[in-house]
Design a protein around this motif. Structure first.
Motif, PDB file in Angstrom:
ATOM      1  N   ARG A 136      -0.092  98.315 -12.288  1.00  0.00           N
ATOM      2  CA  ARG A 136      -0.363  97.050 -11.606  1.00  0.00           C
ATOM      3  C   ARG A 136      -1.342  97.257 -10.448  1.00  0.00           C
ATOM      4  NH1 ARG A 136      -0.129  92.212 -13.091  1.00  0.00           N
ATOM      5  NH2 ARG A 136       2.071  91.819 -13.348  1.00  0.00           N
ATOM      6  N   TYR A 194       4.893 101.236 -14.152  1.00  0.00           N
ATOM      7  CA  TYR A 194       4.343  99.872 -14.199  1.00  0.00           C
ATOM      8  C   TYR A 194       3.621  99.539 -12.907  1.00  0.00           C
ATOM      9  CZ  TYR A 194       4.671  95.001 -12.778  1.00  0.00           C
ATOM     10  OH  TYR A 194       4.394  93.788 -12.243  1.00  0.00           O
ATOM     11  N   ASN A 246       4.157  92.361 -16.921  1.00  0.00           N
ATOM     12  CA  ASN A 246       5.508  92.597 -16.410  1.00  0.00           C
ATOM     13  C   ASN A 246       6.586  91.945 -17.255  1.00  0.00           C
ATOM     14  OD1 ASN A 246       4.950  90.062 -15.518  1.00  0.00           O
ATOM     15  ND2 ASN A 246       5.183  90.509 -13.337  1.00  0.00           N
ATOM     16  N   VAL A 277       9.521 101.534 -14.332  1.00  0.00           N
ATOM     17  CA  VAL A 277       9.082 100.499 -13.397  1.00  0.00           C
ATOM     18  C   VAL A 277       8.042 101.070 -12.436  1.00  0.00           C
ATOM     19  CG1 VAL A 277       9.838  99.005 -11.533  1.00  0.00           C
ATOM     20  CG2 VAL A 277      11.179  99.162 -13.607  1.00  0.00           C
ATOM     21  N   CYS A 314       9.573  94.218 -10.670  1.00  0.00           N
ATOM     22  CA  CYS A 314       8.658  93.798 -11.739  1.00  0.00           C
ATOM     23  C   CYS A 314       8.202  92.364 -11.541  1.00  0.00           C
ATOM     24  CB  CYS A 314       9.351  93.873 -13.094  1.00  0.00           C
ATOM     25  SG  CYS A 314       9.861  95.494 -13.520  1.00  0.00           S
ATOM     26  N   THR A 341      14.541 103.193 -17.167  1.00  0.00           N
ATOM     27  CA  THR A 341      14.066 102.043 -16.404  1.00  0.00           C
ATOM     28  C   THR A 341      13.369 102.433 -15.101  1.00  0.00           C
ATOM     29  OG1 THR A 341      16.172 101.847 -15.314  1.00  0.00           O
ATOM     30  CG2 THR A 341      15.884 100.577 -17.304  1.00  0.00           C
ATOM     31  N   VAL A 383       7.793  94.782 -19.191  1.00  0.00           N
ATOM     32  CA  VAL A 383       8.626  95.717 -18.423  1.00  0.00           C
ATOM     33  C   VAL A 383       9.993  95.102 -18.151  1.00  0.00           C
ATOM     34  CG1 VAL A 383       8.685  97.216 -16.432  1.00  0.00           C
ATOM     35  CG2 VAL A 383       6.509  96.564 -17.386  1.00  0.00           C
ATOM     36  N   LEU A 384      10.020  93.796 -17.863  1.00  0.00           N
ATOM     37  CA  LEU A 384      11.302  93.119 -17.654  1.00  0.00           C
ATOM     38  C   LEU A 384      12.178  93.255 -18.893  1.00  0.00           C
ATOM     39  CD1 LEU A 384      10.222  89.789 -15.910  1.00  0.00           C
ATOM     40  CD2 LEU A 384      11.535  91.639 -14.907  1.00  0.00           C
TER      41      LEU A 384
END
Lengths: 493, 490, 118
Positions: free
Chosen positions: A262, A258, A79, A255, A128, A251, A82-83
């Motif tokens: 996850r 992501y 993450n 996310v 995230c 974005t 991703v951040l």
């Protein structure tokens, strides 16, 4: 203030800035505030990612309540990347919004846009950073609600219909997610991701876990616009203000992807996801159909913004294919494409936004001959378009390479062929734009035949150059993606 | 000079020239002067590559994209050959295009010269690439920067031709070549050109055939049927483009890549012992014959030359697939010999168009008598392509037949002979009609009353290249000794 | 035979399906919002029932109280209800704007106007 509070600071700063924007009301001051906050989140995420690489995952307990009772923020290799995408590209797009918003949103309403932007940033970063399942739901809704607001500010009244469909779909998705969370909580009594993951392992066979898995993946799948849950996306992207479209594309959907990674790899674990549930087949089917069908649909669009919107669904398909392969190469490809596609698509949408300033529309007839009076904008479209196709020395090439590699590693030669077939369809629609822009005569109604201002071109070209940079020096992106993929699959660094 | 810098300069020079051309866009004379001087400088630089004491060792590595995937340049015999041919012919083409573009009052000339120079840079990159990845990058760059040249006129016809051109070349290269490269990378862990073959001992049987087919069809610039349509489509371009790029640089980049892949990626021994090469050899033979037959039926001169090019390119692919040292030598020789002859033929076609505005073979009766130099050069170049001594083309046919005999593919010898006969049938009518047809008819003389030879800038280059066809014949031995080491015989 | 111990789940599923059906099948934007609310309510009930224990009291720490409901799901669902209210507010605001533009909240009418406009 010490660096230990950075994980939460990144989320809290935009949250605090939002009501302040609402009070300030003055568009320029709002923008300055938003820009400062956005830049601050970027700085924080750079510090976070370097800390993670230097000394391992950062764990932060909100209000010092220890997990699993308190809410935990957990920054790891996955993450932190991703951040960085969200805060980095978000900042560049915000820079662009300053120049482009004036052409689309009334001055008196711009502060609402910036307020929503700050809330959206808070939601995305929160999703995230947090390690708590319910927290994810809350941030998901914060970002969604603010996004509805931003899209609704689009200058065409069709934006309203688009938002309404998006809202209905988004709420259904979020509620599905909530159901899944509830079922998991009923089973284990915990919401902490790490704790939950450990407790799920012994009861993985339970039908409730299966149900929860299905609800969660479906819910997030709607948010990520995984084919066939994508139908809200084209209209929402099309009618949103251009800067909002760029933000959404680079974005919001990233996310959500992501989160899929996850949950599939970390929370439920690859053993459960790919052996008990056979997610590979499901995701592979979804990814392949997205790539082929949506790219084909994009070829026949006459509205360029819609064309790129469909293209986004197709590109999410690539990421889904990477996820479905359950190997280091596959996840690396998915993460790489997540990053690269964020850079590519935001550049493309920003280029369209810049063109809009002079052409007043997005139809392919309206940008004819644009290469002659807006050379920089058109060149940006060209470079980002080629990057989308995956021409060597651009960012898009790197992710395509790894995706093909992952397919060949699995002995799926057919999949490799489908991946490149998608690239060729991409070429077909990108080339329609290039041909119109460079080789067709300028339509008569274009009055101002000159290049857009530096306020639009500078942020645009930052991303275009990023496209080239990440196509040549891949040590940062590839290192991060590869490291995260190995960590997810439990292979020692 | 530092050999590494020297290699980089060979690619950078035309790029710098392109920058100069753009800067001098408003002043045609200065612009053309820059083009010419860049071309001469480049040729001198390339020739000087030969002077390094260890000619085949220098390697320049600007950077690494990801592990085992670098951009690097090095010099080896095949590359040197391609580099010399493409840069040398750029000089004559520059002279020729100045005459042609001005004679036809073409628009957007700065764009034309700019992309021409960039294309040459890409061709040099292909020639000097140290690994397949670098080669691929420049191969794609060559496709992209020749597109504006093909679509130069900008009308619907040109755009359609350009679309076919770009579509087919990128489809094959992304669709097949890229997959083949990733596959190779996965098998061998690198894309380095290795003497004796990178993949030696790593694959066999059906997989070998699949990978070989991916490579050969993926290298669309080699125009193997059924992926040949882009070449006739590219004929919408102005003639200098057809001459240099679609008879020399672009297509030769294709067959050059085929040779490189055969020799350095697969390895001749591996191919010689497998059936895969034999299968692909038949594809090449079929292309060779079918394209010749098609050429016979084309009345448009440039279209006929285009199909002739497709046929002649397959000689190289066929030579590579023979997988013997003589086959490779023949293929390499064909690159140089065919380049000289075909560029002459295109120059002639362009000169005829500039002087008489004729483009169909059937319209040329008696024209040769007022344009003796043009038709004479056409005649010489045709003979070279057919393979008659003492012209360059005869060597390539000779070595290819030797190669076929060496590997005992007797059928290939028959194919080569039939093809030569077909070549006579489609090329010879042009000079014959020009010189002899309608000689008893006064109307013919009347028709060409106002026609004179094309301007000197057009005629001189084509005479030079025709002459070079003969000169190259006598350089046969040195070329042979240049190529032989890489084909496995010291 | 329905297992009455699980009747609460049947209620949840019934509400969920009713809500979803309304959202998907209705062409009226307001009815869609109503459907969304019913759909969300079903989840609220699900959460509330999770924390409830038969015979349990409110979770107050006091003398004599041994069985008490788990407060956490209730707290969670309080948040979710707030989110639901916000979503409804946004959706209704959108419906008002759509009505102002098109003079209708029926999807069919809106679509017809858009097709006519093209």
């Amino acid at each position: 203030m010490t660096t230990e509070h950075f994980p939460i600071l990144q989320v809290v700063l935009p949250l605090l800035a939002a009501p302040v924007c609402l009070l300030i009301r003055h568009p320029r001051r709002c923008w300055w505030l938003a820009m400062t906050v956005s830049a601050a989140t970027l700085v924080i995420s750079v510090i976070l990612i370097s800390t993670v690489y230097a000394s391992g995952p950062i764990v932060y307990h909100l209000g010092s309540w220890a997990a699993p009772w308190g809410i935990e923020y957990r920054i790891d290799r996955l993450n932190s990347l991703v951040l960085l995408i969200v805060s980095g590209i978000g900042s560049v797009v915000l820079l662009f919004a300053h120049g482009s918003l004036g052409f689309e949103v009334k001055r008196s309403r711009q502060y609402i846009f910036y307020t929503a932007w700050m809330l959206c940033l808070c939601g995305l970063l929160g999703m995230c950073a947090t390690g708590d399942l319910f927290n994810i739901f809350v941030f998901l809704e914060i970002s969604s609600l603010s996004m509805y607001l931003m899209i609704a500010l689009g200058y065409e009244h069709r934006a309203l219909n688009a938002v309404f469909s998006y809202l209905v779909m988004g709420t259904i998705g979020a509620t599905f997610f909530l159901i899944g969370v509830g079922l998991l909580y009923a089973l284990t009594g915990t919401l902490n991701l790490v704790d939950l993951s450990n407790r799920l392992e012994p009861i993985a066979g339970s039908p409730t876990v299966l149900t929860a898995f299905a609800f969660i993946i479906l819910g997030i799948g709607i948010k990520a616009a995984v084919f066939p849950l994508h139908w809200w996306l084209p209209d929402a992207y099309r009618y949103a203000p251009n800067s909002a479209t760029a933000l959404l594309a680079c974005t919001a959907s990233k996310v959500a992807v992501y989160l899929i990674i996850r949950f599939v790899y970390d929370l439920f674990g690859p053993g459960f996801s790919f052996k008990s549930v056979q997610l590979t087949e499901v995701l592979l089917a979804a990814g392949v159909s997205a790539t082929l069908l949506m790219s084909t649909v994009a070829v026949f669009q006459n509205d360029i913004k819609k064309m790129f919107a469909y293209s986004s669904v197709a590109q999410v398909g690539y990421m889904v294919i990477g996820i479905s392969l359950a190997s280091v190469a596959g996840v690396t490809a998915a993460l790489l494409h997540m990053f690269n596609h964020a850079v590519i698509k935001s550049a493309l949408f920003m280029a369209l936004g810049t063109a809009f300033v002079r052409t007043g529309g997005f139809s392919i007839d309206q940008i004819q001959g644009m290469g002659r009076y807006m050379p920089w904008t058109m060149a940006a479209l060209l470079v980002a378009g080629l990057s989308l196709v995956g021409v060597p020395l651009t960012a898009g090439f790197v992710s395509k390479w790894y995706l093909i590699l992952a397919a060949i590693e699995h002995d799926y030669l057919w999949l490799a062929i489908i991946v490149v077939a998608g690239s060729l369809l991409t070429l077909a629609y990108v080339w329609r734009v290039i041909e119109a822009g460079y080789f067709k005569p300028i339509p008569n109604h274009i009055e101002q035949r000159r290049e857009a201002g530096a306020g639009l071109l500078v942020p645009l070209w930052i991303l275009v150059l990023a496209n080239l940079y990440f196509g040549i020096d891949t040590s940062l992106t590839l290192g991060a993606a590869h490291g995260a993929a190995r960590a997810l699959l439990g292979i020692a660094q | 000079m530092n050999p590494e810098l020297h290699l980089i300069l060979c690619i950078a020079t035309p790029l710098l020239g392109a920058g100069g051309i753009l800067a001098a866009g408003q002043r045609p004379n200065l612009r053309e002067a820059i083009t010419l001087s860049t071309a001469v400088t480049l040729f001198a630089l390339v020739l000087a590559l030969n002077l390094h004491p260890e000619p085949y060792s220098p390697t320049a590595r600007p950077f690494e994209i990801f592990p085992a995937l670098t951009i690097a340049f090095s010099l080896e015999p095949l590359g040197l050959l391609f580099s010399v041919v493409s840069s040398g012919l750029w000089i004559v083409t520059s002279v020729y295009s100045i005459g042609y573009m001005r004679g036809n009052r073409e628009k957007h000339q700065t764009r034309f010269y700019f992309f021409f120079a960039v294309s040459i840079a890409a061709a040099q990159g292909v020639a000097l690439a140290d690994n397949l990845f670098t080669l691929f990058i420049f191969y794609e760059a060559l496709t992209l920067c020749t597109y504006p040249l093909v679509a130069h006129k900008g009308n619907d016809n040109a755009l359609r031709g350009g679309r076919v051109y770009l579509g087919l070349l990128l489809t094959t290269s992304i669709g097949f070549l890229l997959v083949a490269m990733v596959w190779t990378w996965q098998l061998a862990g690198s894309l380095q050109f290795v003497e004796g073959g990178l993949l030696t001992g790593r694959l066999e049987g059906g997989t070998l055939l699949a990978l070989l087919a991916l490579y050969l069809f993926g290298i669309g610039k080699a125009a193997l049927m059924p992926f040949h349509r882009w070449l006739p489509a590219a004929m919408v371009a102005p003639t200098p483009v057809s001459a240099l790029l679609h008879a020399v640089a672009v297509v030769k980049a294709g067959v050059f890549t085929v040779l490189k892949v055969t020799v350095y990626i697969f390895g001749l021994d591996t191919l010689f012992q497998s059936n895969a090469a034999a299968v692909m050899m038949w594809v090449a033979a079929a292309t060779l014959l079918l394209a010749s037959v098609t050429a016979l039926r084309k009345d448009n001169l440039k279209a006929r030359l285009a199909y002739s090019t497709i046929s002649q390119l397959s000689y190289v692919t066929l030579g590579a697939m023979l997988a013997t040292s003589m086959g490779v030598v023949g293929g390499a020789y064909q690159i140089a010999a065919h380049a000289l002859a075909k560029i002459t033929l295109f120059f002639c076609a362009g000169a005829i168009y500039v002087a008489a505005h004729k483009s169909e073979v059937s319209q040329l009766d008696g024209l040769g008598r007022v344009m003796p130099f043009t038709f004479g050069a056409f005649f010489v170049a045709s003979l070279s392509i057919i393979g008659i001594p003492p012209l360059a083309g005869s060597w390539s046919k000779w070595y290819l037949m030797l190669g076929a005999a060496e590997s005992q593919h007797w059928a290939m010898i028959v194919v080569l002979i039939i093809s030569s006969l077909l070549t006579i049938a489609y090329l010879m009518p042009v000079p014959l009609r020009g010189f002899f047809a309608g000689s008893g008819n006064d109307n013919q003389g009347f028709q060409w009353r106002n026609v004179r030879e094309a301007p000197g800038t057009c005629v001189v280059p084509l005479c030079l290249t025709a002459l070079a066809c003969a000169v190259l014949f006598f350089l046969g031995d040195s070329l042979y000794r240049l190529i032989l080491p890489i084909a496995g015989q010291q | 035979m329905i297992d009455f111990g699980n009747i609460i789940y049947w209620v949840v599923v019934f509400l969920m399906m009713t809500g979803l059906y309304l959202v998907l099948a209705s062409g009226n934007l307001i009815k869609k919002v109503v459907g969304l609310n019913i759909f969300q309510s079903s989840v609220f009930i699900l959460y509330i029932s999770l924390g409830k224990i038969a015979g349990g009291t409110a979770p107050i720490f006091a003398e004599g109280i041994e069985r008490y409901a788990n407060p956490l799901p209730h707290v969670l669902i309080l948040t979710a209800i707030v989110v639901g209210v916000a979503t409804t507010a946004v959706a209704l605001a959108l419906a008002v704007r759509i009505y102002a533009v098109y003079g209708s909240v029926e999807e069919a009418d809106i679509e017809k106007q858009e097709v006519d406009a093209d």
